[in-house]
Design a protein around this motif. Structure first.
Motif, PDB file in Angstrom:
ATOM      1  N   ASP A 254       0.830  -1.237  -0.097  1.00  0.00           N
ATOM      2  CA  ASP A 254      -0.088  -0.150   0.036  1.00  0.00           C
ATOM      3  C   ASP A 254       0.879   1.440   0.031  1.00  0.00           C
ATOM      4  O   ASP A 254       0.568   2.080  -0.809  1.00  0.00           O
ATOM      5  N   GLY A 255       1.739   1.250   0.922  1.00  0.00           N
ATOM      6  CA  GLY A 255       2.653   2.266   0.776  1.00  0.00           C
ATOM      7  C   GLY A 255       3.570   2.589  -0.427  1.00  0.00           C
ATOM      8  O   GLY A 255       3.629   3.742  -0.886  1.00  0.00           O
ATOM      9  N   ALA A 256       3.909   1.555  -0.932  1.00  0.00           N
ATOM     10  CA  ALA A 256       4.545   1.584  -2.291  1.00  0.00           C
ATOM     11  C   ALA A 256       3.693   2.062  -3.378  1.00  0.00           C
ATOM     12  O   ALA A 256       4.151   3.192  -4.289  1.00  0.00           O
ATOM     13  N   ARG A 257       2.332   1.722  -3.427  1.00  0.00           N
ATOM     14  CA  ARG A 257       1.374   2.254  -4.537  1.00  0.00           C
ATOM     15  C   ARG A 257       1.042   3.556  -4.031  1.00  0.00           C
ATOM     16  O   ARG A 257       0.951   4.314  -5.142  1.00  0.00           O
ATOM     17  N   GLN A 258       1.014   4.008  -3.034  1.00  0.00           N
ATOM     18  CA  GLN A 258       0.849   5.568  -2.663  1.00  0.00           C
ATOM     19  C   GLN A 258       1.915   6.323  -3.227  1.00  0.00           C
ATOM     20  O   GLN A 258       1.607   7.266  -3.976  1.00  0.00           O
ATOM     21  N   VAL A 259       3.062   5.905  -2.815  1.00  0.00           N
ATOM     22  CA  VAL A 259       4.287   6.742  -3.398  1.00  0.00           C
ATOM     23  C   VAL A 259       4.156   6.716  -5.067  1.00  0.00           C
ATOM     24  O   VAL A 259       4.458   7.741  -5.450  1.00  0.00           O
ATOM     25  N   LEU A 260       3.940   5.794  -5.842  1.00  0.00           N
ATOM     26  CA  LEU A 260       3.894   5.970  -7.191  1.00  0.00           C
ATOM     27  C   LEU A 260       2.752   6.676  -7.468  1.00  0.00           C
ATOM     28  O   LEU A 260       2.939   7.513  -8.668  1.00  0.00           O
ATOM     29  N   ASN A 261       1.507   6.489  -6.763  1.00  0.00           N
ATOM     30  CA  ASN A 261       0.555   7.335  -7.469  1.00  0.00           C
ATOM     31  C   ASN A 261       0.600   8.783  -7.195  1.00  0.00           C
ATOM     32  O   ASN A 261       0.365   9.593  -8.168  1.00  0.00           O
ATOM     33  N   ASP A 262       1.297   9.164  -6.210  1.00  0.00           N
ATOM     34  CA  ASP A 262       1.858  10.519  -5.828  1.00  0.00           C
ATOM     35  C   ASP A 262       2.527  11.056  -7.015  1.00  0.00           C
ATOM     36  O   ASP A 262       2.513  12.202  -7.609  1.00  0.00           O
ATOM     37  N   TYR A 263       3.706  10.378  -7.219  1.00  0.00           N
ATOM     38  CA  TYR A 263       4.696  10.692  -7.990  1.00  0.00           C
ATOM     39  C   TYR A 263       4.137  10.680  -9.403  1.00  0.00           C
ATOM     40  O   TYR A 263       4.586  11.753 -10.145  1.00  0.00           O
ATOM     41  N   ALA A 264       3.019  10.111  -9.999  1.00  0.00           N
ATOM     42  CA  ALA A 264       2.434  10.123 -11.186  1.00  0.00           C
ATOM     43  C   ALA A 264       1.453  11.128 -11.374  1.00  0.00           C
ATOM     44  O   ALA A 264       1.380  11.787 -12.632  1.00  0.00           O
ATOM     45  N   TYR A 265       0.682  11.290 -10.240  1.00  0.00           N
ATOM     46  CA  TYR A 265      -0.648  12.075 -10.580  1.00  0.00           C
ATOM     47  C   TYR A 265      -0.463  13.469  -9.912  1.00  0.00           C
ATOM     48  O   TYR A 265      -1.471  14.203 -10.094  1.00  0.00           O
ATOM     49  N   ASP A 266       0.462  13.718  -8.957  1.00  0.00           N
ATOM     50  CA  ASP A 266       0.360  15.190  -8.069  1.00  0.00           C
ATOM     51  C   ASP A 266       0.712  16.092  -9.326  1.00  0.00           C
ATOM     52  O   ASP A 266       1.532  16.229 -10.009  1.00  0.00           O
ATOM     53  N   ASN A 267      -0.217  16.893  -9.543  1.00  0.00           N
ATOM     54  CA  ASN A 267      -0.257  18.170 -10.313  1.00  0.00           C
ATOM     55  C   ASN A 267       0.797  19.170 -10.103  1.00  0.00           C
ATOM     56  O   ASN A 267       1.319  19.782 -11.029  1.00  0.00           O
ATOM     57  N   ASN A 268       1.546  18.988  -8.901  1.00  0.00           N
ATOM     58  CA  ASN A 268       2.834  19.918  -8.780  1.00  0.00           C
ATOM     59  C   ASN A 268       3.848  19.504  -9.272  1.00  0.00           C
ATOM     60  O   ASN A 268       4.888  20.311  -9.453  1.00  0.00           O
ATOM     61  N   PHE A 269       3.975  18.287  -9.721  1.00  0.00           N
ATOM     62  CA  PHE A 269       5.112  17.753 -10.101  1.00  0.00           C
ATOM     63  C   PHE A 269       5.262  17.939 -11.722  1.00  0.00           C
ATOM     64  O   PHE A 269       4.090  17.761 -12.324  1.00  0.00           O
ATOM     65  N   PRO A 270       6.325  18.050 -12.171  1.00  0.00           N
ATOM     66  CA  PRO A 270       6.267  18.302 -13.871  1.00  0.00           C
ATOM     67  C   PRO A 270       5.909  16.944 -14.347  1.00  0.00           C
ATOM     68  O   PRO A 270       5.999  15.723 -13.929  1.00  0.00           O
ATOM     69  N   SER A 271       5.731  17.241 -15.503  1.00  0.00           N
ATOM     70  CA  SER A 271       5.398  15.926 -16.508  1.00  0.00           C
ATOM     71  C   SER A 271       6.523  15.041 -16.339  1.00  0.00           C
ATOM     72  O   SER A 271       7.607  15.516 -17.011  1.00  0.00           O
ATOM     73  N   ASN A 272       6.408  13.653 -16.351  1.00  0.00           N
ATOM     74  CA  ASN A 272       7.238  12.729 -16.310  1.00  0.00           C
ATOM     75  C   ASN A 272       6.848  11.267 -16.626  1.00  0.00           C
ATOM     76  O   ASN A 272       6.111  10.811 -16.113  1.00  0.00           O
ATOM     77  N   PRO A 273       7.196  10.983 -17.858  1.00  0.00           N
ATOM     78  CA  PRO A 273       6.752   9.540 -18.322  1.00  0.00           C
ATOM     79  C   PRO A 273       7.104   8.479 -17.542  1.00  0.00           C
ATOM     80  O   PRO A 273       6.539   7.510 -17.401  1.00  0.00           O
ATOM     81  N   ASN A 274       8.118   8.478 -16.929  1.00  0.00           N
ATOM     82  CA  ASN A 274       8.868   7.366 -16.206  1.00  0.00           C
ATOM     83  C   ASN A 274       7.937   7.184 -14.722  1.00  0.00           C
ATOM     84  O   ASN A 274       7.716   6.045 -14.454  1.00  0.00           O
ATOM     85  N   ALA A 275       7.265   8.398 -14.556  1.00  0.00           N
ATOM     86  CA  ALA A 275       6.391   7.985 -13.275  1.00  0.00           C
ATOM     87  C   ALA A 275       5.356   7.156 -13.803  1.00  0.00           C
ATOM     88  O   ALA A 275       4.879   6.440 -12.750  1.00  0.00           O
ATOM     89  N   HIS A 276       4.718   7.182 -14.740  1.00  0.00           N
ATOM     90  CA  HIS A 276       3.387   6.588 -15.323  1.00  0.00           C
ATOM     91  C   HIS A 276       4.189   4.881 -15.579  1.00  0.00           C
ATOM     92  O   HIS A 276       3.574   4.288 -15.376  1.00  0.00           O
ATOM     93  N   ILE A 277       5.366   5.133 -16.048  1.00  0.00           N
ATOM     94  CA  ILE A 277       5.939   3.599 -16.454  1.00  0.00           C
ATOM     95  C   ILE A 277       6.115   2.826 -14.991  1.00  0.00           C
ATOM     96  O   ILE A 277       6.031   1.560 -15.249  1.00  0.00           O
ATOM     97  N   TYR A 278       6.826   3.468 -14.102  1.00  0.00           N
ATOM     98  CA  TYR A 278       6.962   2.834 -12.769  1.00  0.00           C
ATOM     99  C   TYR A 278       5.438   2.151 -12.356  1.00  0.00           C
ATOM    100  O   TYR A 278       5.560   1.226 -11.476  1.00  0.00           O
ATOM    101  N   LEU A 279       4.290   3.128 -12.287  1.00  0.00           N
ATOM    102  CA  LEU A 279       2.956   2.771 -11.788  1.00  0.00           C
ATOM    103  C   LEU A 279       2.941   1.700 -12.418  1.00  0.00           C
ATOM    104  O   LEU A 279       2.180   0.720 -11.933  1.00  0.00           O
ATOM    105  N   TYR A 280       2.710   1.623 -13.733  1.00  0.00           N
ATOM    106  CA  TYR A 280       2.023   0.781 -14.720  1.00  0.00           C
ATOM    107  C   TYR A 280       2.741  -0.801 -14.378  1.00  0.00           C
ATOM    108  O   TYR A 280       1.942  -1.775 -14.315  1.00  0.00           O
ATOM    109  N   LYS A 281       4.272  -0.733 -14.262  1.00  0.00           N
ATOM    110  CA  LYS A 281       4.766  -1.835 -13.863  1.00  0.00           C
ATOM    111  C   LYS A 281       4.280  -2.606 -12.641  1.00  0.00           C
ATOM    112  O   LYS A 281       4.318  -3.572 -12.531  1.00  0.00           O
ATOM    113  N   PHE A 282       4.345  -1.568 -11.727  1.00  0.00           N
ATOM    114  CA  PHE A 282       3.974  -2.035 -10.395  1.00  0.00           C
ATOM    115  C   PHE A 282       2.641  -2.873 -10.394  1.00  0.00           C
ATOM    116  O   PHE A 282       2.632  -3.920  -9.837  1.00  0.00           O
ATOM    117  N   LEU A 283       1.598  -2.090 -10.995  1.00  0.00           N
ATOM    118  CA  LEU A 283       0.204  -2.336 -10.984  1.00  0.00           C
ATOM    119  C   LEU A 283       0.074  -3.863 -11.740  1.00  0.00           C
ATOM    120  O   LEU A 283      -0.558  -4.843 -11.529  1.00  0.00           O
TER     121      LEU A 283
END
Length: 451
Positions: A254-283
């Motif tokens: 749960d903690g790992a999923r939350q970290v990856l979700n925040d990294y991918a979807y937090d609007n304060n963060f710059p657009s980063n394709p790797n963030a979505h790749i990490y989340l996809y591979k985890f899921l």
């Protein structure tokens, strides 16, 4: 002059000042900065006007760096050191950082430089213009890491973290957090090594228990600093990956999923394709329902439509029961082939040919028309020229057949690419060509005039 200065510097004789080059002398020499803090440079460079004109001197240094003339650059830097005592306070303030950047670049590449030389230069520069202490300390640590000196880099980061000078500015606070984060990354590195060592032990016993506790202590140290840095908007790929790996190891999914979700979807963060790749591979590893995987990859498709994972995305969409997903699957595979780096990707062409065949049979011609409308003016030249037909047939017949099928569907039986491959196929009695031609003739629905 101390012993280190004597090691780095030898007097510049008149004969030496003629067109110096890399490896021209028996040892590298770079004048020591303490000499120039005490007195203005009055010798050590050729008696020309550039000795007094730092901007001209800087241009010479840049030129030498671009040409990889490291010895020559080090000699020009002697003259540039006078900026430490420039009458212009603004130039004097930025001089230490400029000298550090130039000097470190020279010492990094100079064939006669070594770790001791670079480290001594860095240590001296940290104390000239103390505002640069943290930045130089971090760059020094990264240099040591590059040289494989992990313990020295860790010690360097520890010293920098405890450094204080006056009131801490906002920029210095950020640097402190970055230094702490890199220290956390080194703690993760040690944790990872301990984990590997632990895997060799027996499952029971005192040694295993002690090693487990030791490893967990590094996890605690690393997680504190890594957790802090990834809360700050930015690109933190290695820090996020390391933190998530440790959380997964200790079963905190749960903690790992939350970290990856925040990294991918937090609007304060710059657009980063790797963030979505990490989340996809985890899921994907967690066997998450395909609809959720599709939602993650939709965003990646918008950012990097040519990414290799788009082939997986196409497969997910094609297998979906939703018509909107199936239609998007066609656009996704078309988009992959829009990019020059994918023009000979046989997997992508196979997927497109197979999917076009399925779509034509299912009478979804409007999907093809919509996807083709924005490409009909440039794809024929980009993918289906007579030159490419000859080249593809010579180098990869399977690729040529897949492309011929696609060109036949999109441009009709009069397409030059289709005609050439069919002709060559008849000569060698290629069975797959007969199948392609038969299908195109039977389903000659689209052609360039109609679209």
């Amino acid at each position: 002059m101390d012993s280190f200065s004597e090691e780095l510097m030898r007097p510049v004789e008149e004969d030496d000042q003629v067109e110096a080059s890399v490896g021209s002398g028996p040892e590298i020499y770079l004048p020591w900065l303490s000499q120039h803090v005490q007195s203005t440079v009055s010798r050590g460079c050729k008696g020309t006007n550039f000795a007094q004109t730092t901007s001209i001197c800087l241009n010479f240094i840049r030129e030498a760096l671009l040409k990889h003339q490291w010895q020559r650059a080090s000699e020009f830097l002697q003259c540039y050191l006078q900026t430490l005592e420039d009458f212009n306070s603004q130039k004097r303030q930025v001089a230490p950082e400029n000298i550090w950047k130039l000097g470190s670049e020279i010492l990094y590449h100079h064939p006669k430089s070594n770790i001791e030389t670079f480290s001594a230069f860095a240590d001296r520069m940290k104390n000239i213009g103390v505002q640069n202490y943290l930045k130089i300390s971090l760059q020094h640590a990264l240099y040591l890491l590059h040289k494989g000196m992990v313990e020295d880099a860790y010690r360097n980061l520890n010293q920098a973290e405890s450094w204080r000078y006056g009131e801490m500015s906002a920029s210095q606070e950020k640097l402190i957090k970055l230094i702490q984060a890199y220290r956390g990354l080194l703690d993760y590195y040690t944790w990872s090594k301990k984990r590997t060592e632990l895997s060799r032990f027996d499952t029971d016993g005192f040694a295993t228990s002690a090693a487990t506790q030791d490893m967990h202590s590094y996890f605690r140290q690393a997680s504190v600093n890594l957790h802090e840095i990834i809360k700050i908007p930015g690109i933190w790929d290695p820090f996020v990956k390391s933190y998530v790996e440790m959380l997964e190891f200790y079963g905190d999914q749960d903690g790992a999923r939350q970290v990856l979700n925040d990294y991918a979807y937090d609007n304060n963060f710059p657009s980063n394709p790797n963030a979505h790749i990490y989340l996809y591979k985890f899921l994907k590893k967690e066997k998450t329902p395909e609809d959720k995987l599709i939602n993650v990859l939709k965003i990646l498709h918008q950012i990097v439509p040519s990414h290799k994972i788009m082939l997986e995305f196409h497969t997910l969409l094609r297998k979906s029961e939703k018509k909107e997903h199936q239609k998007l699957g066609l656009e996704v595979i078309f988009a992959v082939l829009d990019f020059s780096g994918c023009t000979e990707n046989i997997t992508a062409w196979s997927y497109l040919a197979k999917y076009l065949k399925q779509i034509v049979k299912e009478k979804h011609i409007d999907w093809v028309q919509e996807a083709w409308s924005s490409r009909k003016d440039w794809w024929p030249t980009f993918h289906f020229s007579y030159y490419l037909a000859k080249k593809n047939w010579k180098e990869n017949k399977i690729l040529a057949v897949k492309k011929a099928f696609t060109s036949g569907i999109l441009l009709g039986k009069g397409c030059k690419y289709f005609m050439y491959v069919c002709k060559q196929g008849r000569k060698v009695q290629e069975k797959s060509i007969k199948t392609v031609k038969r299908f195109v003739m039977k389903h000659n629905i689209l052609n360039s005039e109609e679209l």
